[in-house]
Enzyme design. Structure first.
Site, mmCIF file in Angstrom:
data_model
loop_
_atom_site.group_PDB
_atom_site.id
_atom_site.type_symbol
_atom_site.label_atom_id
_atom_site.label_comp_id
_atom_site.label_asym_id
_atom_site.label_seq_id
_atom_site.Cartn_x
_atom_site.Cartn_y
_atom_site.Cartn_z
ATOM 1 N N GLY A 1 0.829 -1.199 0.000
ATOM 2 C CA GLY A 1 0.000 0.000 0.000
ATOM 3 C C GLY A 1 0.861 1.245 0.000
ATOM 4 O O GLY A 1 1.971 1.241 -0.548
ATOM 5 N N GLU A 2 0.343 2.323 0.622
ATOM 6 C CA GLU A 2 1.041 3.612 0.759
ATOM 7 C C GLU A 2 1.130 4.387 -0.551
ATOM 8 O O GLU A 2 1.491 5.550 -0.559
ATOM 9 C CB GLU A 2 2.496 3.458 1.256
ATOM 10 C CG GLU A 2 2.694 2.766 2.568
ATOM 11 C CD GLU A 2 4.174 2.686 2.949
ATOM 12 O OE1 GLU A 2 5.056 3.129 2.187
ATOM 13 O OE2 GLU A 2 4.446 2.174 4.053
ATOM 14 N N GLY A 3 0.899 3.719 -1.691
ATOM 15 C CA GLY A 3 1.195 4.324 -2.986
ATOM 16 C C GLY A 3 2.499 3.807 -3.556
ATOM 17 O O GLY A 3 2.958 4.261 -4.607
#
Length: 351
Positions: free
Chosen positions: A310-312
């Site tokens: 996740g997080e980008g």
């Protein structure tokens, strides 16, 4: 609910043909750059030009806590949400490192974290509430809270420069919200779309599926996109939905990260189908439901690296491919300009 402005169809048959012609006339065998050519064409269409250019890419990481996390649907405690926000801001997280590598703006939004952050550069506080409510006991958010998160996402996006948005998120418990939204909006069985998240063992995954099944049953009436979003949750997901809708209206290129970021796009697309035309899907994540979510959206991800952070992070990793696609379309010579013979122009030698 206020009516939202429509996201218009940007498909232009003449431009599609012109882009295809430009690519076919580059100094290479036709189609030999494979999916990079389709990517170049997509970005050209979004920008409405034969010479697309990506300016000031913005990584937007939306963070919030989830009431459902108290039921043990994640391998990590809720405190990790705020601790990771600190890590993003200190420059130590994967997305921080990758954003820095690629010269991206990184904005972290507190959409509803159960923690008070000291103000600093790179942090926007748009806290709807300190975490959503437990979706087993009632809706994760009220209709008003959902509307507020959407408005926050639009407002934040309008404040950011550039013409490309990369979606990131953080929130312990948010794979549960994403699984719930996918099950509801795509009509899939929750057991098929629920995985290990941050690393649950097989027994804990089964318990998680049971909890999510109960949540879906409790909110059986919440079938419209915004009703489902409010009932099933994620202040960070709702904020991203607002940002995605605004970015789509502004014809920014939207680079979609993994399972949770795609869940925000799923909701946005169910509200405004043409949002999909502005999206580039960075990767297929290792999270179980993501492949099904991509299939539902008929989306072709660029990478498949087994990512599930996740997080980008996946959006940032795919970014150089977008830059390369634009460069090829803009800067690569044509057969005519380079004076190179094409395969169909070469006369066979006589022996």
């Amino acid at each position: 609910m206020t009516t939202m402005p429509p996201v218009h169809d940007i498909h232009q048959p003449e431009l599609v043909l012109a882009l295809q012609h430009a690519l076919d006339n580059k100094t290479k065998p036709i189609g030999s750059l494979g999916r990079l050519e389709a990517l170049a064409q997509r970005i050209g269409l979004i920008q409405g030009t034969l010479r697309p250019e990506l300016r000031e890419p913005q990584m937007l990481v939306c963070a919030a806590d989830h009431g459902l996390a108290a039921r043990g649907v994640s391998a990590f405690p809720s405190d990790v949400t705020w601790q990771m926000v600190e890590n993003f801001l200190a420059g130590g997280a994967a997305v921080s490192v990758l954003a820095r590598q690629h010269g991206m703006g990184l904005t972290v939004v507190d959409c509803g974290v159960r923690h008070e952050f000291a103000p600093r550069a790179g942090l926007l506080v748009r806290k709807v509430a300190p975490g959503t409510a437990d979706a087993l006991e009632g809706p994760a958010m009220s209709a008003a809270q959902c509307a507020q998160a959407l408005a926050n996402g639009r407002e934040v996006l309008r404040s950011l420069p550039g013409n490309a948005l990369l979606l990131g998120e953080m929130g312990i418990g948010n794979t549960s919200a994403a699984s719930l939204l996918l099950a509801r909006l795509a009509g899939l069985d929750v057991a098929d779309v629920t995985g290990a998240g941050t690393g649950l063992d097989a027994e804990a995954v089964q318990r998680k599926i049971g909890i999510l099944r109960d949540v879906l049953a409790r909110h059986a009436q919440a079938t419209a996109p915004l009703d489902a979003l409010a009932a099933l949750g994620g202040f960070e997901i709702a904020t991203l939905v607002g940002a995605v809708l605004q970015a789509a209206e502004e014809r920014r290129v939207i680079v979609v990260d993994g399972f949770i970021a795609t869940a925000a796009v799923l909701v946005a697309v169910h509200l405004q189908p043409h949002v999909l035309q502005r999206c580039v899907f960075a990767h297929r994540s290792g999270e179980r439901g993501h492949a099904l979510m991509l299939a539902h959206l008929k989306a072709e991800p660029l990478l498949d690296l087994g990512l599930r952070l996740g997080e980008g992070s996946g959006a940032a990793l795919a970014w150089p491919l977008l830059v390369s696609a634009c460069a090829v379309l803009r800067d690569m010579a044509s057969f005519e300009s380079a004076g190179v013979s094409r395969s169909d122009e070469v006369t066979p030698a006589h022996h």
